[in-house]
Each structure stands twice: as structure tokens, then as C-alpha cells.
Design a protein around this motif. Structure first.
Motif, PDB file in Angstrom:
ATOM      1  N   CYS A  68       0.826  -1.212   0.000  1.00 34.87           N
ATOM      2  CA  CYS A  68       0.000   0.000   0.000  1.00 34.87           C
ATOM      3  C   CYS A  68       0.857   1.257   0.000  1.00 34.87           C
ATOM      4  N   VAL A  69       1.901   1.256   0.818  1.00 37.73           N
ATOM      5  CA  VAL A  69       2.750   2.445   0.880  1.00 37.73           C
ATOM      6  C   VAL A  69       3.412   2.696  -0.469  1.00 37.73           C
ATOM      7  N   GLN A  70       3.967   1.631  -1.069  1.00 40.61           N
ATOM      8  CA  GLN A  70       4.620   1.815  -2.369  1.00 40.61           C
ATOM      9  C   GLN A  70       3.625   2.261  -3.429  1.00 40.61           C
ATOM     10  N   ALA A  71       2.453   1.614  -3.424  1.00 39.63           N
ATOM     11  CA  ALA A  71       1.445   1.962  -4.420  1.00 39.63           C
ATOM     12  C   ALA A  71       1.018   3.407  -4.249  1.00 39.63           C
ATOM     13  N   PHE A  72       0.892   3.810  -2.985  1.00 36.74           N
ATOM     14  CA  PHE A  72       0.426   5.156  -2.709  1.00 36.74           C
ATOM     15  C   PHE A  72       1.435   6.197  -3.182  1.00 36.74           C
ATOM     16  N   LEU A  73       2.717   5.948  -2.895  1.00 35.73           N
ATOM     17  CA  LEU A  73       3.749   6.896  -3.330  1.00 35.73           C
ATOM     18  C   LEU A  73       3.776   6.988  -4.853  1.00 35.73           C
ATOM     19  N   LEU A  74       3.719   5.830  -5.497  1.00 36.89           N
ATOM     20  CA  LEU A  74       3.713   5.817  -6.963  1.00 36.89           C
ATOM     21  C   LEU A  74       2.484   6.559  -7.492  1.00 36.89           C
ATOM     22  N   ALA A  75       1.353   6.357  -6.821  1.00 39.05           N
ATOM     23  CA  ALA A  75       0.112   7.014  -7.254  1.00 39.05           C
ATOM     24  C   ALA A  75       0.259   8.528  -7.192  1.00 39.05           C
ATOM     25  N   SER A 113      -5.563   4.680  -8.097  1.00 42.21           N
ATOM     26  CA  SER A 113      -5.589   5.858  -7.239  1.00 42.21           C
ATOM     27  C   SER A 113      -5.118   7.097  -7.968  1.00 42.21           C
ATOM     28  N   SER A 114      -4.148   6.926  -8.879  1.00 38.65           N
ATOM     29  CA  SER A 114      -3.622   8.104  -9.568  1.00 38.65           C
ATOM     30  C   SER A 114      -4.718   8.751 -10.403  1.00 38.65           C
ATOM     31  N   GLY A 115      -5.634   7.962 -10.941  1.00 40.06           N
ATOM     32  CA  GLY A 115      -6.746   8.543 -11.700  1.00 40.06           C
ATOM     33  C   GLY A 115      -7.573   9.466 -10.827  1.00 40.06           C
ATOM     34  N   TYR A 116      -7.936   8.979  -9.622  1.00 36.33           N
ATOM     35  CA  TYR A 116      -8.750   9.793  -8.722  1.00 36.33           C
ATOM     36  C   TYR A 116      -7.988  11.020  -8.247  1.00 36.33           C
ATOM     37  N   LEU A 117      -6.711  10.807  -7.875  1.00 38.69           N
ATOM     38  CA  LEU A 117      -5.934  11.919  -7.333  1.00 38.69           C
ATOM     39  C   LEU A 117      -5.661  12.977  -8.394  1.00 38.69           C
ATOM     40  N   ALA A 118      -5.410  12.531  -9.631  1.00 38.13           N
ATOM     41  CA  ALA A 118      -5.161  13.503 -10.698  1.00 38.13           C
ATOM     42  C   ALA A 118      -6.377  14.398 -10.882  1.00 38.13           C
ATOM     43  N   GLU A 119      -7.556  13.802 -10.752  1.00 35.29           N
ATOM     44  CA  GLU A 119      -8.790  14.574 -10.873  1.00 35.29           C
ATOM     45  C   GLU A 119      -8.895  15.588  -9.717  1.00 35.29           C
ATOM     46  N   THR A 120      -8.496  15.165  -8.519  1.00 37.18           N
ATOM     47  CA  THR A 120      -8.496  16.085  -7.377  1.00 37.18           C
ATOM     48  C   THR A 120      -7.534  17.246  -7.616  1.00 37.18           C
ATOM     49  N   ILE A 121      -6.348  16.907  -8.154  1.00 38.12           N
ATOM     50  CA  ILE A 121      -5.364  17.960  -8.438  1.00 38.12           C
ATOM     51  C   ILE A 121      -5.930  18.941  -9.451  1.00 38.12           C
ATOM     52  N   ARG A 122      -6.558  18.384 -10.495  1.00 38.34           N
ATOM     53  CA  ARG A 122      -7.121  19.246 -11.531  1.00 38.34           C
ATOM     54  C   ARG A 122      -8.156  20.200 -10.938  1.00 38.34           C
ATOM     55  N   SER A 123      -9.090  19.646 -10.156  1.00 40.46           N
ATOM     56  CA  SER A 123     -10.135  20.531  -9.628  1.00 40.46           C
ATOM     57  C   SER A 123      -9.535  21.522  -8.633  1.00 40.46           C
ATOM     58  N   GLY A 124      -8.476  21.085  -7.922  1.00 38.17           N
ATOM     59  CA  GLY A 124      -7.802  21.997  -7.005  1.00 38.17           C
ATOM     60  C   GLY A 124      -7.193  23.171  -7.750  1.00 38.17           C
ATOM     61  N   ILE A 125      -6.523  22.860  -8.859  1.00 41.76           N
ATOM     62  CA  ILE A 125      -5.870  23.922  -9.635  1.00 41.76           C
ATOM     63  C   ILE A 125      -6.909  24.826 -10.280  1.00 41.76           C
ATOM     64  N   SER A 165      -8.313  14.435   0.994  1.00 41.66           N
ATOM     65  CA  SER A 165      -8.651  13.394   0.025  1.00 41.66           C
ATOM     66  C   SER A 165      -7.468  12.461  -0.216  1.00 41.66           C
ATOM     67  N   LEU A 166      -6.253  12.957   0.059  1.00 43.73           N
ATOM     68  CA  LEU A 166      -5.091  12.061  -0.011  1.00 43.73           C
ATOM     69  C   LEU A 166      -5.222  10.948   1.017  1.00 43.73           C
ATOM     70  N   ILE A 167      -5.604  11.317   2.232  1.00 45.66           N
ATOM     71  CA  ILE A 167      -5.702  10.301   3.276  1.00 45.66           C
ATOM     72  C   ILE A 167      -6.848   9.343   3.002  1.00 45.66           C
ATOM     73  N   SER A 168      -7.984   9.890   2.529  1.00 48.32           N
ATOM     74  CA  SER A 168      -9.071   8.953   2.262  1.00 48.32           C
ATOM     75  C   SER A 168      -8.729   8.047   1.077  1.00 48.32           C
ATOM     76  N   GLN A 169      -7.885   8.548   0.169  1.00 46.05           N
ATOM     77  CA  GLN A 169      -7.452   7.676  -0.928  1.00 46.05           C
ATOM     78  C   GLN A 169      -6.543   6.565  -0.407  1.00 46.05           C
ATOM     79  N   MET A 170      -5.769   6.872   0.632  1.00 42.85           N
ATOM     80  CA  MET A 170      -4.938   5.850   1.255  1.00 42.85           C
ATOM     81  C   MET A 170      -5.830   4.720   1.785  1.00 42.85           C
ATOM     82  N   ALA A 171      -6.978   5.099   2.370  1.00 39.79           N
ATOM     83  CA  ALA A 171      -7.917   4.085   2.845  1.00 39.79           C
ATOM     84  C   ALA A 171      -8.439   3.251   1.681  1.00 39.79           C
TER      85      ALA A 171
END
Lengths: 223, 233
Positions: A27-34, A100-112, A149-155
Motif C-alpha cells: 500500500c505504501v509503495q502503491a500510494f507513493l507511486l500514485a 488511485s492516480s486517476g482519482y488523485l489527478a482529478e483532485t489535483i485538476r479541480s484543485g488547480i 482526500s489524499l488520506i481517504s485515498q490511502m484508505a
């Protein structure tokens, strides 16, 4: 019941412990890569017109396919297609990271995109370069908005990671099912495993809520 | 690599097994519908309990939500399939077994009722208290207030969020193959055992899921747009 618990759960504590360690490691490795992938894709989606379509397709694809399908796809198709991953463990990490990167990228986009235009103009007016604007004005605010949302994505990653047992990665779920198949006494072992997962994920969600409440009051980041 | 890419995107194998794969997809959709109904009903009850004035039922329902929201679906699935029948057998003192499909519906239904109850709660809280009070002043019964005042407004408010949950639920139906429900991923694995051609099979499955999810969510968005805009509180 207590006897069974002692015998199957505590008696196999080392096996389960190793499984839990494997789960956490993956999980940790996947999360960092994500995070790395998400930053790259999210920035490309917003700032690089040539890659915008590709980044959008990436985000949509990984958000719209189930994690199990991605896992099997990466595990069986990628080695022929791209020459990696070489091991099941790598495949598990990559698949979890992609989702996870798909979801997080979307979060980054909406954040920006949520930042007022005036902030860019203000940055330019005081003579910052584009890179400096991203680094000193955009990034800190996006990170603040993203933290919960980073932490909830970790979950979510931990939840999804239960499926890596399917491609024979010896994680917690794999250990539990192995013990079940060995003794045919599923009640105590599966219930304990479920509770263990619940506990880890619940604590993470709790932390996510705390942090988002805190940010909201301290930095005035209302949703 | 180019050759492999061409192989991966070759739809011939998918077309050859279209009947089997379609039967699998129908299984997915059936399980999705059944567990969506179960999850929605449970979520409605739990969501109402979470906004109730009774402290005890608030606490209990919050615990329910947290329990099912924070336990992985796969763990629930395996638990429902292996453990639930054993516990029921002991409680009822007779031998019970549960076949994969009901186990899958139960597990997914309960798992997503956790997420959806949170959505229901948001919707219920989104309706201003004054609306309820106005309805009460007019002499409407509690059921009427829910049915005619709270639900129509709350539902419009949370529809996008609920839609996301249903999409996740549909995606989650792919894991039922792991307890041998003959869904589309199960069929893909079986065909792969026979043909030993994972490239087109797994790529096709991924693309198929992607297409279905995107098409379905876009369609529902478009179809509900007008309904959502009408009568906004």
C-alpha cells in the motif's frame, strides 16, 4: 469459540503478521507511486494542451475500470505489452497506483482549476515565472485542499489491496484464506481479519475527517 | 510490442465468445440491480435513523455506517460466503448453506448501504428545517412530509453523489467472480484457461467495463439534468 480463536488466529499470528506487513508494504509503495503519477497526469491535464486529451483519457479509463480488472490486466497483459512488471508484487503495486492516480489527478485538476484567476495575474504582476507561480502560489494551496482526500485515498488503496491476494501476493487476505483452507474453520479467522482491516481503515478515515475539519477552520478552506 | 498491442486490441476472440461473455455481463447487471435495491433500502432506513431525534438510534446507525464503509468489499464478500452460513447454522441449529449469488448480493448490498446512508443523511440534512416546520404547520403527517417535502428536494441534491456510489457498486460487482459467481470476469478467466490468450481477453474486459461505466453515467447525467434543475429549494 475462544479456543478456536486462540488456535487459529493467535496460533497463526506470525503468518497474519507477515501478511499485514506485506499489505502495508504494497500500500505504501502503491500510494507513493500514485502520487507521482497523479501529479504528472494532473499537471499535464491542466497545463500541457498537447497532452490534455491523453491525460483526460488516462483519468477516465482508470476511474471507470474496476480494480480487479486492472489488477488482472496489469498482471497478465503488461508483461507482454511493455516488458514489465516482472513479479506479481510489482503488478499489484502498479495496478493499485494506477487506480488511485486517476482519482488523485482529478483532485489535483479541480484543485488547480478552483484557484481564482487573479492569483496567476497577481503572481505575474510581481514578476514570477510560470514555474515559480506553480511552485509558490498554486502548489501550496492545492496540497492544502488535497490533504484530506489524499488520506481517504490511502484508505481506498488499503481496501483495494485485499484483491492482490488473487494474483498470489501473500498479503493479509491471502494469509487468512490460506489458514481457512488449511483448517476449514473460517469463522474466527475471517472475522478477525475483517475486524483488523476495519480498524486500520477506520482509523485512517477518522484521521482524514479530523484533518479536513482542521483545515477548514484554520485556513478557511470551505467546501 | 506493436504486435502485442495489435493482439490486445483484437476483438475477434471477444466476438467468438460473445454469448458466454454476454451471459456473464447479464449476471453482473442482475447482481448490481439486486444489491443496489438492497443497499438503497438499507441506506434509507439507516439515513433516517442517523438524523432521528433518538440518541441511541443515531449512535447505532453511525456505527453501522462506519462498519460497512470501512471494511473492504472483498473481505465482506468472503465473510458472507464462508462465515455467514456457519453462524446462521449454529444459531438456527440446522445445516444451512448459501450459494454464491445471494452471498454476493448480501455482501455488496450491505457494503454499499454504508456509503449510501451517508449520502441519504447529507440529502436529509440539506432540506432546510423551515420546510419541515411549514409542512407540519399545514398539518401534514410525518410520512407525507418525508414523501412530498424532504425526499424530492433531498434526492435532487444528492443525485450526483448517489450516482457515483452506484457506479462504484457496478464496478465492485467484478469481484463476485472470486466466489465463483459466473459473471463476466469469471467467464474471461475461464476462456483464458481454454485459449491461453490473456492479451485480448483482459484488455477487452477492461475496455468493456470502462465503456459501460462511462456510457451509463453520462446517460444518467443527461437524463436527470432537467429533473434536477426543476423545483430547486
Amino acid at each position: 469459540m475462544i479456543d478456536n480463536f486462540n488456535r487459529y488466529v493467535l496460533g497463526n499470528a506470525d503468518l497474519l503478521g507477515q501478511g499485514l506487513l506485506m499489505t502495508l508494504r504494497i500500500c505504501v509503495q502503491a500510494f507513493l507511486l500514485a502520487i507521482v503519477l497523479a501529479v504528472a497526469v494532473g499537471l499535464a491535464r491542466v497545463y500541457v494542451p498537447m497532452l490534455r486529451f491523453l491525460a483526460a483519457a488516462y483519468i477516465e479509463f482508470f476511474r471507470a475500470t474496476p480494480i480487479l480488472v486492472q489488477l488482472l490486466w496489469v498482471n497478465y497483459v503488461w508483461p507482454d505489452l511493455f516488458g514489465f512488471p516482472q513479479t506479481a508484487e510489482q503488478a499489484g503495486i502498479i495496478a493499485l497506483a494506477l487506480q488511485s492516480s486517476g482519482y488523485l489527478a482529478e483532485t489535483i485538476r479541480s484543485g488547480i482549476e478552483g484557484l481564482p484567476r487573479g492569483q496567476y495575474d497577481a503572481g505575474r504582476a510581481v514578476g514570477l515565472s510560470s514555474l515559480q507561480i506553480i511552485r509558490r502560489i498554486v502548489a501550496p494551496q492545492v496540497v492544502l485542499v488535497m490533504a484530506p482526500s489524499l488520506i481517504s485515498q490511502m484508505a481506498v488503496v488499503i481496501k483495494s489491496s485485499t484483491l492482490v491476494s488473487v494474483i498470489a501476493i501473500p498479503d493479509l487476505m491471502y494469509a487468512a484464506i490460506r489458514i481457512v483452507n488449511q483448517w476449514f474453520e473460517p469463522i474466527e479467522i475471517l472475522t478477525s481479519t475483517a475486524f483488523l482491516y476495519f480498524l486500520v481503515i477506520f482509523l485512517l478515515s477518522l484521521a482524514a475527517n479530523r484533518i479536513s475539519d482542521r483545515f477548514r477552520t484554520r485556513f478557511g478552506l470551505a467546501e | 510490442m506493436l504486435d502485442h498491442l495489435k493482439q490486445s486490441l483484437d476483438p475477434a476472440l471477444f466476438w467468438e465468445y460473445r454469448v458466454t461473455l454476454l451471459a456473464g455481463l447479464v449476471e453482473n447487471i442482475a447482481i448490481f440491480l439486486a444489491s443496489a435495491v438492497l443497499a438503497s433500502l438499507l441506506a434509507l432506513a439507516i439515513g433516517l435513523a442517523r438524523t432521528s431525534s433518538n440518541r441511541f438510534s443515531r449512535l447505532l446507525s453511525a456505527g453501522y455506517t462506519e462498519l460497512f464503509r470501512n471494511t473492504p468489499e472483498y473481505v465482506l464478500l468472503v465473510w458472507a460466503y464462508y462465515v455467514l452460513p456457519l453462524i446462521l447454522s449454529r444459531l438456527l441449529a440446522q445445516k444451512l448453506s448459501i450459494s454464491p449469488v445471494p452471498a454476493a448480493i448480501l455482501a455488496l448490498g450491505f457494503a454499499y448501504s454504508g456509503f449510501l446512508s451517508e449520502t441519504v443523511r447529507t440529502g436529509l440534512l440539506a432540506v432546510p428545517i423551515g420546510h419541515r416546520e411549514a409542512a407540519m404547520a399545514l398539518g401534514m403527517s410525518r410520512i407525507d412530509i418525508l414523501r412530498r417535502i424532504v425526499f424530492p428536494q433531498g434526492l435532487r441534491r444528492v443525485l450526483p453523489d448517489a450516482l457515483n456510489q452506484y457506479v462504484s457498486l457496478f464496478k465492485a460487482t467484478s469481484i463476485v467472480s472470486l466466489i465463483a459467481v459466473e459473471d463476466i470476469m469469471y467467464q474471461v478467466s475461464m476462456i483464458n484457461v481454454e485459449e491461453m490468450r490473456p492479451l485480448p481477453l483482459y484488455t477487452g474486459a477492461a475496455l468493456l467495463y470502462c465503456a459501460i461505466v462511462i456510457a451509463a453515467s453520462q446517460t444518467i447525467q443527461v437524463l436527470t439534468r432537467r429533473w434536477r434543475q426543476r423545483g430547486w429549494a
